[in-house]
Structures are given as structure tokens and as C-alpha cells.
Design a protein around this motif. Structure first.
Motif: not given
Lengths: 117, 164
Positions: A25, A27-30, A53, A56-57, A60, A91, A93
Motif C-alpha cells: 500500500t 499512503r500519503s500523510k494528510n 497511519l 493502518e497501512s 491494509q 508518501a 510504501e
């Protein structure tokens, strides 16, 4: 589905190796987390938003790996490893990979003793 | 004159940030280390190893992968000191404690995960340092470290037969 990061599972026998399964996955931080982390960077301490974060990643990517194992009809995924790489700035991986295996049916403890396993 | 005032404000800002980093950062770090020590003593009952076999495993109880994560940032004071230290090189002690803290915290969370699922041993513990923010997080000069610790939790046989 049993998921372990050792090569064996105590009390279970591996009967067939089905091959590599993987899940990843990116993911990028917001922005919200970014701002909070910016403040935290001044005083130090844990960045809870980023830990969340990461959790969660990781979930996933493990889920995707297990889904692939299910497709192969695996009973377990052994020797699971994680690795991460920065794809682009902001971001990341998270990549989980392991070996899908088939297990022998569960033996009763008495049986295990008799066979000396 | 205007330039001088601006310069003064900038210096003042840096000094305030340094003070905040030194004060609050140092305080939270000491507190964290205290908590880590206390929790590590609490978790003494769990056997943690990097062996890939399952020492003293009870084969009837099964096993499961457990994971602990932690992201910790350094404070402004430490990153400032480190910037100065980089000129002469050598060991960056300020960041050493940062790595130490996040690894120990990750292991403790992994152990807590194992205990929550009713296991009393973890083997094959591995560490991966993740890059949450991507490479951009390093550009700002303030370091942060993200650690994922993974291991396999299992139950041990009754302690009467184990040497631990």
C-alpha cells in the motif's frame, strides 16, 4: 488463516509450499497530520497521527497479502517480512510479503506424542 | 534599522524554539524513559527472542504474528545541536536516544499485543524502520523515526520444564 513471521508453526506440519504472496500500500500523510507533526517536531515526542497511519497501512498490506493467500487456497502464511520505501516525497510504501503454505490437519496432542513429532 | 529588528525577531524565535525543545523535549524524553523502564519490568514474564524456532513452545496453543509500531520525532534543540555536530562529524548522541526510544516502545507494544491475545512468548523479533513522511520529512531538518517491530507470539509450556 495463520500468519506468522517464523518458518514453522508450533504443532503444525507444512505439507505444501504454494509460493510468494505479497501485499502493498502506498499512503500519503494528510495536511492535518502534517501540521500537528510540525508542532510536535519542535518539542519532540511521539507523532500519534503518524503511528496511526503506519498501523493502518500495515493492516491494509497484510490484508492484501492474506487475500492473495486465500486465492491460492493457503492455510497459513509463514515467514512474513515488511519493508518500506519512499516512493515520492510525502508518501511511503509499506510492503508485506510471505510464503503461502498448506498445513496438515490438526493432530491431537496424544497423536503428536505417539508419532514423536 | 528595519533589518536589524527583523534579525532580532528571527533570533528571538530561534531562541524560543530552542528553549521549548530543550525544556519540553527533555522533560518528555525523561518521562518516556521512566515509563519504558517501568513497563519493561512489567513485561518480564514474556519471553522475547530473535530465534526463528519457537523456544519452549506449547504445540497445542497455536501462534500468531504480533506487531508494534512507533513514530517519534526529535525536538528542535536536539536537531539544532546535531546540525552543529555534523560539522565536525562523529557520533550523534542526540539521535541515539531517539532510535532507542522508538525501538523499545515498538517492542513494548508488540509484547502488549501478544499479551492481549493471551500469549506469553514472542520469537523472531524483527525491526524495520519505515519512512512515513517520505523523504520530505528529512528536508525540514527535524528528524523523525518510525519503527515497525514484528514477531511471532506463542504460548510456552509450563515453566516447570523450561529453563527460563
Amino acid at each position: 488463516m495463520i500468519v506468522v513471521n517464523t518458518e514453522t508453526i508450533p504443532g503444525r506440519e507444512i505439507t505444501a509450499i504454494l509460493g510468494l504472496v505479497q501485499g502493498n500500500t502506498v499512503r500519503s500523510k494528510n495536511v492535518g497530520r502534517d501540521i500537528a507533526a510540525g508542532f510536535k517536531n519542535m518539542v519532540g515526542g511521539e507523532l500519534k497521527g503518524y503511528t496511526q497511519l503506519l498501523v493502518e497501512s500495515r493492516r491494509q498490506s497484510v490484508e492484501r497479502m492474506i487475500a492473495q493467500g486465500n486465492e491460492l487456497g493457503a492455510d497459513a502464511v509463514v515467514n512474513v517480512r515488511f519493508t518500506t520505501s519512499a516512493v515520492t516525497s510525502g508518501a511511503a510504501e509499506l510492503y508485506a510479503y510471505g510464503t503461502a503454505v498448506k498445513l496438515a490437519a490438526v493432530e491431537s496432542p496424544a497423536m503428536t506424542e505417539m508419532t514423536g513429532a | 534599522m528595519g533589518d536589524l529588528i527583523m534579525f532580532g525577531i528571527q533570533i528571538g524565535g530561534v531562541v524560543i524554539l530552542l528553549g521549548l525543545g530543550f525544556g519540553i523535549g527533555g522533560y518528555t524524553e525523561r518521562k518516556h524513559f521512566k515509563r519504558l523502564n517501568a513497563r519493561e519490568i512489567e513485561c518480564k514474564g514474556v519471553l522475547v527472542s530473535t530465534l526463528s524456532s519457537h523456544p519452549y513452545a506449547d504445540p497445542t496453543q497455536g501462534s500468531e504474528m504480533v506487531i508494534g509500531e512507533c513514530v517519534i520525532a526529535t525536538d528542535y534543540f536536539k536537531s539544532f545541536v546535531t546540525k552543529l555536530k555534523k560539522v565536525i562529524g562523529g557520533e550523534l548522541r542526540a539521535y541515539l536516544s531517539l532510535m532507542d526510544r522508538s525501538r523499545r516502545e515498538a517492542v513494548l507494544r508488540l509484547v502488549a499485543d501478544a499479551q492481549a491475545h493471551g500469549y506469553d512468548a514472542v520469537c523472531n523479533v524483527r525491526f524495520v524502520s519505515a519512512d512515513v513522511g517520505g523523504s520530505s520529512s528529512m528536508k525540514k531538518g527535524s528528524a523523525m523515526v518510525a519503527i515497525i517491530a514484528s514477531g511471532t507470539a506463542y504460548r510456552r509450556v509450563a515453566p516447570a520444564t523450561s529453563a527460563s
